[in-house]
Design a protein around this motif. Sequence first.
Motif, PDB file in Angstrom:
ATOM      1  N   THR A  81       0.829  -1.121  -0.037  1.00  0.00           N
ATOM      2  CA  THR A  81       0.094   0.000   0.130  1.00  0.00           C
ATOM      3  C   THR A  81       0.813   1.313   0.136  1.00  0.00           C
ATOM      4  O   THR A  81       0.628   2.221  -0.647  1.00  0.00           O
ATOM      5  CB  THR A  81      -0.811  -0.037   1.201  1.00  0.00           C
ATOM      6  N   ALA A  82       1.896   1.228   0.648  1.00  0.00           N
ATOM      7  CA  ALA A  82       2.735   2.471   1.020  1.00  0.00           C
ATOM      8  C   ALA A  82       3.515   2.606  -0.421  1.00  0.00           C
ATOM      9  O   ALA A  82       3.616   3.605  -0.855  1.00  0.00           O
ATOM     10  CB  ALA A  82       3.833   2.332   1.890  1.00  0.00           C
ATOM     11  N   GLY A  83       3.873   1.408  -1.009  1.00  0.00           N
ATOM     12  CA  GLY A  83       4.597   1.636  -2.550  1.00  0.00           C
ATOM     13  C   GLY A  83       3.551   2.045  -3.395  1.00  0.00           C
ATOM     14  O   GLY A  83       4.071   2.922  -4.368  1.00  0.00           O
ATOM     15  N   ARG A  84       2.154   1.763  -3.458  1.00  0.00           N
ATOM     16  CA  ARG A  84       1.434   2.497  -4.394  1.00  0.00           C
ATOM     17  C   ARG A  84       1.369   4.094  -4.299  1.00  0.00           C
ATOM     18  O   ARG A  84       0.929   4.779  -5.050  1.00  0.00           O
ATOM     19  CB  ARG A  84       0.011   1.853  -4.168  1.00  0.00           C
ATOM     20  N   LEU A  85       1.323   4.402  -2.912  1.00  0.00           N
ATOM     21  CA  LEU A  85       1.320   5.872  -2.647  1.00  0.00           C
ATOM     22  C   LEU A  85       2.724   6.594  -2.816  1.00  0.00           C
ATOM     23  O   LEU A  85       2.478   7.943  -2.447  1.00  0.00           O
ATOM     24  CB  LEU A  85       0.535   5.895  -1.179  1.00  0.00           C
ATOM     25  N   ARG A  86       3.621   6.097  -2.942  1.00  0.00           N
ATOM     26  CA  ARG A  86       4.886   6.675  -2.816  1.00  0.00           C
ATOM     27  C   ARG A  86       4.980   7.969  -3.661  1.00  0.00           C
ATOM     28  O   ARG A  86       5.613   8.949  -3.310  1.00  0.00           O
ATOM     29  CB  ARG A  86       6.007   5.731  -3.020  1.00  0.00           C
ATOM     30  N   ASN A  87       4.601   7.852  -4.767  1.00  0.00           N
ATOM     31  CA  ASN A  87       4.480   9.067  -5.740  1.00  0.00           C
ATOM     32  C   ASN A  87       3.331   9.839  -5.908  1.00  0.00           C
ATOM     33  O   ASN A  87       3.009  10.553  -6.941  1.00  0.00           O
ATOM     34  CB  ASN A  87       5.190   8.389  -7.075  1.00  0.00           C
ATOM     35  N   LEU A  88       2.200   9.618  -5.239  1.00  0.00           N
ATOM     36  CA  LEU A  88       1.283  10.319  -5.076  1.00  0.00           C
ATOM     37  C   LEU A  88       1.242  11.844  -4.897  1.00  0.00           C
ATOM     38  O   LEU A  88       0.388  12.771  -5.309  1.00  0.00           O
ATOM     39  CB  LEU A  88       0.091   9.860  -4.091  1.00  0.00           C
ATOM     40  N   SER A  89       2.371  12.241  -4.325  1.00  0.00           N
ATOM     41  CA  SER A  89       2.566  13.636  -3.975  1.00  0.00           C
ATOM     42  C   SER A  89       2.615  14.418  -5.398  1.00  0.00           C
ATOM     43  O   SER A  89       2.770  15.666  -5.629  1.00  0.00           O
ATOM     44  CB  SER A  89       3.505  13.811  -3.223  1.00  0.00           C
ATOM     45  N   LYS A  90       2.888  13.876  -6.678  1.00  0.00           N
ATOM     46  CA  LYS A  90       2.958  14.247  -7.967  1.00  0.00           C
ATOM     47  C   LYS A  90       2.080  14.890  -8.418  1.00  0.00           C
ATOM     48  O   LYS A  90       1.985  15.997  -9.012  1.00  0.00           O
ATOM     49  CB  LYS A  90       3.742  13.227  -8.917  1.00  0.00           C
TER      50      LYS A  90
END
Length: 302
Positions: A158-167
């Motif tokens: 789950t954290a991996g899926r969200l790692r680049n969400l800040s883009k």
Amino acid sequence: DGILAYANASTADAVQMKAEELQGKSVDAVMGREVAEPFWTLGAKVLKDQKPDHLWKEWEESGRMFARQIEAVPLAGLPGQGDLSVPHALVMEQDFSDILEARRKQQQSLNKLLDTLVMLVDQRDPNAARQSSGVAMLSEKIAKAMGLGEREVQVARTAGRLRNLSKLMVSQEMLTSDKALTDQDRAMLDSAFDKLLDYLKDVPFDGPVVETLRQSRERADGTGPLGLNEEALLPTAKIVAVANGFVALTAPRAFRKGKSVEGAVEVLRAESGKQYAASTVSALAHYLDNLGGRDEWHTFNA
């Protein structure tokens, strides 16, 4: 000997008998051998060990989750037949199926929302298409290669899926620029990531997803934003950092080609003990070389 000394109303209702009729009957006779087996086994164990214990059973049936917990506590000094003091165990069953099913539905809704957000991120950065999915997949594979438990595996994914969400919070011009990132660009990305952590802090994840994300920016040598070294970091944070680094290295950018699997692993090894945790880099290499990871990665990128 598996004889019931007491049964409450719930137990009586479950077997369609009166509570007083159950006293003196065997557990097998009342419930049937297959259903009674965990009660019998756990009761015998706590009488032998003379300390409380429990069993947890979780399963899926017809698309619905079920879960039950059986607890047993040894009791002493209860009157038995012939006024002899015989050992007894208090055995209790709790049904958590509704709670588990509600949690599953909540997680399904959350996953759908996250999938939508991740898709938006990857669409905004065509040079890193499917980056979020790649980090999620590799985070899960590394966690499994390291022998982590199912809960930690899911936290890493789950954290991996969200790692680049800040883009989503930075300009598309920066994401698609044909120039390498400047210090100002990196500062803007860090600020956007901090905002993401703040937005996610109240989301009811099942595990330390937000803290994993927070620590994924740390360096193994302790020179990162929080000053946490390799030993102090969550295993899931070290995993997401390595997975994200690998995916970033292999992804082509407007100003450079993506590295090969061998080239990316070489860079990660060179940074082991400095930026990345050495044991986690080794786990990634083990997955790629010995667990079919290279084929899976090539299939993912096909």
